[in-house]
Design an enzyme around this catalytic site. Sequence first.
Site, PDB file in Angstrom:
ATOM      1  N   TYR A 152     115.595  23.137  68.702  1.00  0.00           N
ATOM      2  CA  TYR A 152     114.167  23.472  68.850  1.00  0.00           C
ATOM      3  C   TYR A 152     113.998  24.636  69.826  1.00  0.00           C
ATOM      4  O   TYR A 152     113.260  25.589  69.556  1.00  0.00           O
ATOM      5  CB  TYR A 152     113.405  22.231  69.313  1.00  0.00           C
ATOM      6  CG  TYR A 152     111.921  22.442  69.497  1.00  0.00           C
ATOM      7  CD1 TYR A 152     111.087  22.597  68.389  1.00  0.00           C
ATOM      8  CD2 TYR A 152     111.348  22.489  70.763  1.00  0.00           C
ATOM      9  CE1 TYR A 152     109.719  22.788  68.553  1.00  0.00           C
ATOM     10  CE2 TYR A 152     109.983  22.679  70.941  1.00  0.00           C
ATOM     11  CZ  TYR A 152     109.173  22.829  69.829  1.00  0.00           C
ATOM     12  OH  TYR A 152     107.823  23.029  69.982  1.00  0.00           O
ATOM     13  N   ALA A 154     116.194  26.895  70.565  1.00  0.00           N
ATOM     14  CA  ALA A 154     116.716  28.108  69.912  1.00  0.00           C
ATOM     15  C   ALA A 154     115.664  28.702  68.982  1.00  0.00           C
ATOM     16  O   ALA A 154     115.446  29.922  68.964  1.00  0.00           O
ATOM     17  CB  ALA A 154     117.988  27.781  69.135  1.00  0.00           C
ATOM     18  N   LYS A 156     112.399  28.404  69.104  1.00  0.00           N
ATOM     19  CA  LYS A 156     111.235  28.952  69.819  1.00  0.00           C
ATOM     20  C   LYS A 156     111.614  30.213  70.618  1.00  0.00           C
ATOM     21  O   LYS A 156     110.802  31.123  70.743  1.00  0.00           O
ATOM     22  CB  LYS A 156     110.613  27.875  70.723  1.00  0.00           C
ATOM     23  CG  LYS A 156     109.951  26.734  69.953  1.00  0.00           C
ATOM     24  CD  LYS A 156     108.717  27.182  69.182  1.00  0.00           C
ATOM     25  CE  LYS A 156     108.026  26.046  68.452  1.00  0.00           C
ATOM     26  NZ  LYS A 156     106.780  26.425  67.775  1.00  0.00           N
TER      27      LYS A 156
HETATM   28  N1  LIG Z   1     102.957  18.680  70.606  1.00  0.00           N
HETATM   29  C1  LIG Z   1     103.625  19.275  71.583  1.00  0.00           C
HETATM   30  O1  LIG Z   1     104.014  18.631  72.606  1.00  0.00           O
HETATM   31  C2  LIG Z   1     103.890  20.745  71.527  1.00  0.00           C
HETATM   32  C3  LIG Z   1     104.297  21.403  72.723  1.00  0.00           C
HETATM   33  C4  LIG Z   1     104.564  22.770  72.677  1.00  0.00           C
HETATM   34  C5  LIG Z   1     104.430  23.451  71.479  1.00  0.00           C
HETATM   35  N2  LIG Z   1     104.036  22.799  70.345  1.00  0.00           N
HETATM   36  C6  LIG Z   1     103.927  23.577  69.107  1.00  0.00           C
HETATM   37  O2  LIG Z   1     102.607  23.477  68.629  1.00  0.00           O
HETATM   38  C7  LIG Z   1     102.618  23.570  67.193  1.00  0.00           C
HETATM   39  C8  LIG Z   1     101.860  22.409  66.596  1.00  0.00           C
HETATM   40  O3  LIG Z   1     102.473  21.204  67.015  1.00  0.00           O
HETATM   41  P1  LIG Z   1     101.776  19.773  66.751  1.00  0.00           P
HETATM   42  O4  LIG Z   1     101.907  18.985  67.987  1.00  0.00           O
HETATM   43  O5  LIG Z   1     100.427  19.973  66.154  1.00  0.00           O
HETATM   44  O6  LIG Z   1     102.765  19.179  65.645  1.00  0.00           O
HETATM   45  P2  LIG Z   1     102.474  18.059  64.517  1.00  0.00           P
HETATM   46  O7  LIG Z   1     101.341  17.199  64.905  1.00  0.00           O
HETATM   47  O8  LIG Z   1     103.792  17.405  64.254  1.00  0.00           O
HETATM   48  O9  LIG Z   1     102.074  18.924  63.247  1.00  0.00           O
HETATM   49  C9  LIG Z   1     103.012  19.744  62.613  1.00  0.00           C
HETATM   50  C10 LIG Z   1     102.313  20.502  61.513  1.00  0.00           C
HETATM   51  O10 LIG Z   1     103.255  21.378  60.879  1.00  0.00           O
HETATM   52  C11 LIG Z   1     103.165  21.185  59.469  1.00  0.00           C
HETATM   53  N3  LIG Z   1     104.474  21.486  58.877  1.00  0.00           N
HETATM   54  C12 LIG Z   1     105.699  21.082  59.321  1.00  0.00           C
HETATM   55  N4  LIG Z   1     106.657  21.549  58.520  1.00  0.00           N
HETATM   56  C13 LIG Z   1     106.038  22.279  57.570  1.00  0.00           C
HETATM   57  C14 LIG Z   1     106.510  23.029  56.455  1.00  0.00           C
HETATM   58  N5  LIG Z   1     107.808  23.114  56.151  1.00  0.00           N
HETATM   59  N6  LIG Z   1     105.588  23.666  55.681  1.00  0.00           N
HETATM   60  C15 LIG Z   1     104.276  23.574  55.955  1.00  0.00           C
HETATM   61  N7  LIG Z   1     103.771  22.887  57.002  1.00  0.00           N
HETATM   62  C16 LIG Z   1     104.644  22.244  57.795  1.00  0.00           C
HETATM   63  C17 LIG Z   1     102.742  19.721  59.309  1.00  0.00           C
HETATM   64  O11 LIG Z   1     102.068  19.491  58.092  1.00  0.00           O
HETATM   65  P3  LIG Z   1     102.653  18.542  56.921  1.00  0.00           P
HETATM   66  O12 LIG Z   1     103.616  17.570  57.550  1.00  0.00           O
HETATM   67  O13 LIG Z   1     101.475  17.921  56.312  1.00  0.00           O
HETATM   68  O14 LIG Z   1     103.320  19.527  56.041  1.00  0.00           O
HETATM   69  C18 LIG Z   1     101.722  19.604  60.438  1.00  0.00           C
HETATM   70  O15 LIG Z   1     100.485  20.118  60.036  1.00  0.00           O
HETATM   71  C19 LIG Z   1     104.089  23.642  66.790  1.00  0.00           C
HETATM   72  O16 LIG Z   1     104.462  24.996  66.629  1.00  0.00           O
HETATM   73  C20 LIG Z   1     104.827  23.084  67.998  1.00  0.00           C
HETATM   74  O17 LIG Z   1     106.125  23.609  68.115  1.00  0.00           O
HETATM   75  C21 LIG Z   1     103.765  21.468  70.337  1.00  0.00           C
END
Ligand SMILES: NC(=O)c1ccc[n+]([C@@H]2O[C@H](COP(=O)([O-])OP(=O)(O)OC[C@H]3O[C@@H](n4cnc5c(N)ncnc54)[C@H](OP(=O)(O)O)[C@@H]3O)[C@@H](O)[C@H]2O)c1
Length: 279
Positions: A152, A154, A156
């Site tokens: 992960y 890597a 980002k």
């Molecule tokens: N939550 C944290 O602690 C955190 C911290 C730092 C950064 N981030 C970043 O913030 C962003 C959003 O995270 P989140 O917490 O909202 O994650 P999440 O709740 O797990 O949601 C992930 C989203 O990505 C979509 N997705 C995953 N693989 C996909 C694919 N192959 N094609 C199309 N859609 C895909 C999923 O939709 P479907 O499963 O319906 O396809 C879902 O809408 C990410 O970039 C994550 O790295 C999160």
Amino acid sequence: MELAGRTVILTGASGGIGQPLCAALVAAGARVLAVGRDEAKLRRVAQDMPAGSTSWVVADVATEDGRAHLLRAAQAASPLPSVLVLAHAQAAFGLFEEQDPVDMDRLVQTNLVAPMLLAHALLPLLRTHASAAVVVVGSTFGSLAFPGFAAYSASKFGLRGLTEALAREYADTGLRFQYLSPRATRTPFNTPAVDALNAELKVSSDVPAEVARQLVAAIVQGRSRMQIGWPEKLFARINGLVPGLVDRNLRNSLPIVRRHARRPRSSTEENIHHEPRLR
Ligand SMILES: NC(=O)c1ccc[n+]([C@@H]2O[C@H](COP(=O)([O-])OP(=O)(O)OC[C@H]3O[C@@H](n4cnc5c(N)ncnc54)[C@H](OP(=O)(O)O)[C@@H]3O)[C@@H](O)[C@H]2O)c1
């Protein structure tokens, strides 16, 4: 950048951060083309938004077909999209040697290769506008690599490099590239093991609506980069300047990371492990 009247493509729209981000973009006057793999989830997101503000496209962005489908939907949108927000990702927490190579490959395809190819495919369309933006949702782990999150981190770090290079390549155009990093956020992205690790390491976590608010503010301000949270901002900078300090600090946390990251043993593995002692 004024968002009113623009069409924004939002990947990860059905996610924990994506849903409030969609709402915040719509509240700022944008029309959103919400992207995800699960139609039922996307439909629910659109139903929660003011009528006519949000449409969706079902696409797995890690596949060529999915990206081609998204490109066709973007070309059919009116007005044509001028903002691409890449907020999808695959998570992975665990010891590196216990990771499945297929999962690691898929993670890099999803988190790094897909954003790069999507930005590339959508560029001609984005550049039809005098001003446009590609917004990459990064992570603290894109500036500060963390044990237990090798693949992960890597992905980002790669995204940050990609965004920075493109921001510099298009610096004299109306196209902006923005790398905006949440810190830990309370969404299903984090497994119970990650939540337990964060609790033990006293890592703060944000509510998704606040993260969405800060992301939209940064998009409107046109910020090239943003790290949400203090002390994450400071640690990310220290890691860039004196990584040895962070190495030492994280080394002290290793026993805790290992305890939470280790894959739980199946009963068969337990038996195999115990067999010699039973004899
Ligand atoms: N939550 C944290 O602690 C955190 C911290 C730092 C950064 N981030 C970043 O913030 C962003 C959003 O995270 P989140 O917490 O909202 O994650 P999440 O709740 O797990 O949601 C992930 C989203 O990505 C979509 N997705 C995953 N693989 C996909 C694919 N192959 N094609 C199309 N859609 C895909 C999923 O939709 P479907 O499963 O319906 O396809 C879902 O809408 C990410 O970039 C994550 O790295 C999160």
